[in-house]
Write a protein that holds these residues in place. Structure first.
Motif, PDB file in Angstrom:
ATOM      1  N   ASP A 175     -24.678 -18.271-115.183  1.00  0.00           N
ATOM      2  CA  ASP A 175     -24.245 -18.285-113.781  1.00  0.00           C
ATOM      3  C   ASP A 175     -24.452 -19.694-113.232  1.00  0.00           C
ATOM      4  O   ASP A 175     -25.521 -20.280-113.423  1.00  0.00           O
ATOM      5  N   THR A 176     -23.453 -20.192-112.526  1.00  0.00           N
ATOM      6  CA  THR A 176     -23.594 -21.466-111.826  1.00  0.00           C
ATOM      7  C   THR A 176     -23.029 -21.292-110.430  1.00  0.00           C
ATOM      8  O   THR A 176     -21.822 -21.184-110.250  1.00  0.00           O
ATOM      9  N   THR A 177     -23.915 -21.214-109.432  1.00  0.00           N
ATOM     10  CA  THR A 177     -23.472 -21.045-108.050  1.00  0.00           C
ATOM     11  C   THR A 177     -23.558 -22.333-107.248  1.00  0.00           C
ATOM     12  O   THR A 177     -22.963 -22.437-106.182  1.00  0.00           O
ATOM     13  N   ALA A 178     -24.312 -23.315-107.763  1.00  0.00           N
ATOM     14  CA  ALA A 178     -24.375 -24.623-107.107  1.00  0.00           C
ATOM     15  C   ALA A 178     -24.773 -25.658-108.147  1.00  0.00           C
ATOM     16  O   ALA A 178     -25.744 -25.473-108.874  1.00  0.00           O
ATOM     17  N   TYR A 179     -24.004 -26.726-108.228  1.00  0.00           N
ATOM     18  CA  TYR A 179     -24.304 -27.762-109.210  1.00  0.00           C
ATOM     19  C   TYR A 179     -23.673 -29.063-108.738  1.00  0.00           C
ATOM     20  O   TYR A 179     -22.514 -29.338-109.000  1.00  0.00           O
ATOM     21  N   ASP A 180     -24.447 -29.844-107.988  1.00  0.00           N
ATOM     22  CA  ASP A 180     -23.964 -31.126-107.511  1.00  0.00           C
ATOM     23  C   ASP A 180     -25.152 -32.074-107.415  1.00  0.00           C
ATOM     24  O   ASP A 180     -26.253 -31.770-107.880  1.00  0.00           O
ATOM     25  N   LEU A 181     -24.964 -33.220-106.790  1.00  0.00           N
ATOM     26  CA  LEU A 181     -26.027 -34.217-106.706  1.00  0.00           C
ATOM     27  C   LEU A 181     -27.225 -33.734-105.902  1.00  0.00           C
ATOM     28  O   LEU A 181     -28.358 -34.164-106.142  1.00  0.00           O
ATOM     29  N   PHE A 182     -26.987 -32.821-104.944  1.00  0.00           N
ATOM     30  CA  PHE A 182     -28.043 -32.438-104.006  1.00  0.00           C
ATOM     31  C   PHE A 182     -28.612 -31.048-104.255  1.00  0.00           C
ATOM     32  O   PHE A 182     -29.688 -30.732-103.769  1.00  0.00           O
ATOM     33  N   TYR A 207     -32.385 -31.596-104.299  1.00  0.00           N
ATOM     34  CA  TYR A 207     -32.709 -32.977-104.613  1.00  0.00           C
ATOM     35  C   TYR A 207     -32.660 -33.841-103.352  1.00  0.00           C
ATOM     36  O   TYR A 207     -31.909 -33.558-102.414  1.00  0.00           O
ATOM     37  N   GLY A 208     -33.469 -34.880-103.334  1.00  0.00           N
ATOM     38  CA  GLY A 208     -33.506 -35.750-102.157  1.00  0.00           C
ATOM     39  C   GLY A 208     -34.279 -37.022-102.426  1.00  0.00           C
ATOM     40  O   GLY A 208     -34.294 -37.533-103.558  1.00  0.00           O
ATOM     41  N   CYS A 209     -34.975 -37.517-101.410  1.00  0.00           N
ATOM     42  CA  CYS A 209     -35.719 -38.774-101.499  1.00  0.00           C
ATOM     43  C   CYS A 209     -37.219 -38.524-101.340  1.00  0.00           C
ATOM     44  O   CYS A 209     -37.624 -37.635-100.575  1.00  0.00           O
ATOM     45  N   PRO A 210     -38.049 -39.285-102.018  1.00  0.00           N
ATOM     46  CA  PRO A 210     -39.504 -39.139-101.868  1.00  0.00           C
ATOM     47  C   PRO A 210     -39.950 -39.525-100.461  1.00  0.00           C
ATOM     48  O   PRO A 210     -39.266 -40.289 -99.766  1.00  0.00           O
ATOM     49  N   PRO A 211     -41.098 -39.002-100.016  1.00  0.00           N
ATOM     50  CA  PRO A 211     -41.654 -39.433 -98.732  1.00  0.00           C
ATOM     51  C   PRO A 211     -41.861 -40.951 -98.728  1.00  0.00           C
ATOM     52  O   PRO A 211     -42.269 -41.537 -99.735  1.00  0.00           O
ATOM     53  N   SER A 218     -30.498 -41.450 -99.292  1.00  0.00           N
ATOM     54  CA  SER A 218     -29.985 -40.083 -99.234  1.00  0.00           C
ATOM     55  C   SER A 218     -30.330 -39.285-100.480  1.00  0.00           C
ATOM     56  O   SER A 218     -30.377 -38.056-100.452  1.00  0.00           O
ATOM     57  N   LEU A 219     -30.591 -39.984-101.595  1.00  0.00           N
ATOM     58  CA  LEU A 219     -30.852 -39.273-102.837  1.00  0.00           C
ATOM     59  C   LEU A 219     -31.466 -40.203-103.875  1.00  0.00           C
ATOM     60  O   LEU A 219     -31.012 -41.335-104.053  1.00  0.00           O
ATOM     61  N   VAL A 220     -32.507 -39.709-104.535  1.00  0.00           N
ATOM     62  CA  VAL A 220     -33.019 -40.326-105.754  1.00  0.00           C
ATOM     63  C   VAL A 220     -32.682 -39.354-106.876  1.00  0.00           C
ATOM     64  O   VAL A 220     -33.198 -38.230-106.885  1.00  0.00           O
ATOM     65  N   PRO A 221     -31.780 -39.699-107.778  1.00  0.00           N
ATOM     66  CA  PRO A 221     -31.331 -38.748-108.807  1.00  0.00           C
ATOM     67  C   PRO A 221     -32.487 -38.091-109.550  1.00  0.00           C
ATOM     68  O   PRO A 221     -33.396 -38.766-110.042  1.00  0.00           O
ATOM     69  N   GLY A 222     -32.451 -36.761-109.599  1.00  0.00           N
ATOM     70  CA  GLY A 222     -33.464 -36.005-110.319  1.00  0.00           C
ATOM     71  C   GLY A 222     -34.741 -35.732-109.560  1.00  0.00           C
ATOM     72  O   GLY A 222     -35.600 -34.992-110.058  1.00  0.00           O
ATOM     73  N   TYR A 223     -34.867 -36.266-108.327  1.00  0.00           N
ATOM     74  CA  TYR A 223     -36.090 -36.046-107.552  1.00  0.00           C
ATOM     75  C   TYR A 223     -35.989 -34.679-106.864  1.00  0.00           C
ATOM     76  O   TYR A 223     -35.168 -34.469-105.962  1.00  0.00           O
ATOM     77  N   ARG A 224     -36.859 -33.746-107.276  1.00  0.00           N
ATOM     78  CA  ARG A 224     -36.833 -32.382-106.736  1.00  0.00           C
ATOM     79  C   ARG A 224     -37.630 -32.325-105.436  1.00  0.00           C
ATOM     80  O   ARG A 224     -38.851 -32.262-105.450  1.00  0.00           O
TER      81      ARG A 224
END
Length: 240
Positions: A175-182, A207-211, A218-224
């Motif tokens: 199942d894939t209901t969401a799969y994008d950069l964020f 996904y997003g940016c560290p404190p 807006s985004l650091v790739p792979g940062y949960r």
């Protein structure tokens, strides 16, 4: 017309069409990927993980799913009541956690949990086939087909804490209901012929940016930034 009636009509049309194109239900339809019998049980090792600012906290425990009884539903079909129990360690006694209902037809396997019915499997099992797992609930649009078969009939090796276990014939649903950069929201289940579900996992991440990141980040790739995951692996199966 209600959503339920409309869905039932769509499924009836699909089943009728399938009957004209496929052979009658038999050994190659795939029903053996989820055998159901009163007294049968499966025990899973479970790892639940919660993520916050890219740090995960894991909780480990076990689930047991036991087929408790069978009865006839309002439609005149046989259904099975499955009791799920939980314990933290093998030394502890099982404590009932929840109940769900399994209903197998020649064309579908339906699971009802907390009054929410999903289409877990469709028959015949074949590579690339897709369907709407939420056809009987409001979890998706009527025409959505976000669950599909993969690796039909292929072997699968499960690595548990005890010893690796190889299953020669399996099928995977994805199942894939969401799969994008964020956002990521995926789920997979592996079924072994004559055994049933042997491996289940899901991941839901934002996904997003560290404190302390720059204001324009807006985004650091792979940062949960937040999320959760669950892995379940079969470690024992039998009959009480």
């Amino acid at each position: 017309m209600s959503r339920r009636a409309f869905i039932a009509g769509l499924l009836a049309i699909g089943v009728a069409g399938a009957c004209t194109r496929e052979t009658e239900p038999g050994p190659d339809m795939g029903l053996e990927y989820y055998p159901v019998e009163v007294g049968a049980y499966r025990i899973y090792a479970v790892v639940d993980s919660i993520y916050q600012n890219n740090r995960g906290t894991a909780t480990r425990f076990q689930f047991r799913e036991r087929v408790d009884e069978t009865f006839i539903d309002a439609a005149g079909d046989s259904v099975y009541r499955v009791v799920r129990s939980r314990r933290t360690t093998p030394a502890q006694a099982w404590r009932d956690d929840s109940v769900f209902i399994i209903k197998t037809t020649p064309n579908t396997l339906l699971l009802t949990r907390s009054n929410r019915r999903t289409v877990e499997l469709v028959f015949p099992v074949r590579t690339g086939r897709k369907w709407n797992s939420n056809a009987y609930n409001s979890g998706d649009t009527i025409t959505a087909e976000k669950r599909g078969y993969d690796r039909v009939g292929e072997p699968f090796e499960l690595s548990t804490s005890t010893q690796p276990q190889r299953y020669e014939q399996t099928v995977t649903t994805a199942d894939t209901t969401a799969y994008d950069l964020f956002n990521l929201n995926i789920q997979r289940q592996v079924y072994a012929r004559e055994v049933g579900p042997i491996h289940r996992w899901r991941r839901r991440y934002q996904y997003g940016c560290p404190p302390g990141s720059p204001a324009d980040c807006s985004l650091v790739p792979g940062y949960r930034l937040a999320g959760s995951s669950r892995v379940e692996m079969l470690i024992e199966a039998g009959k009480l």
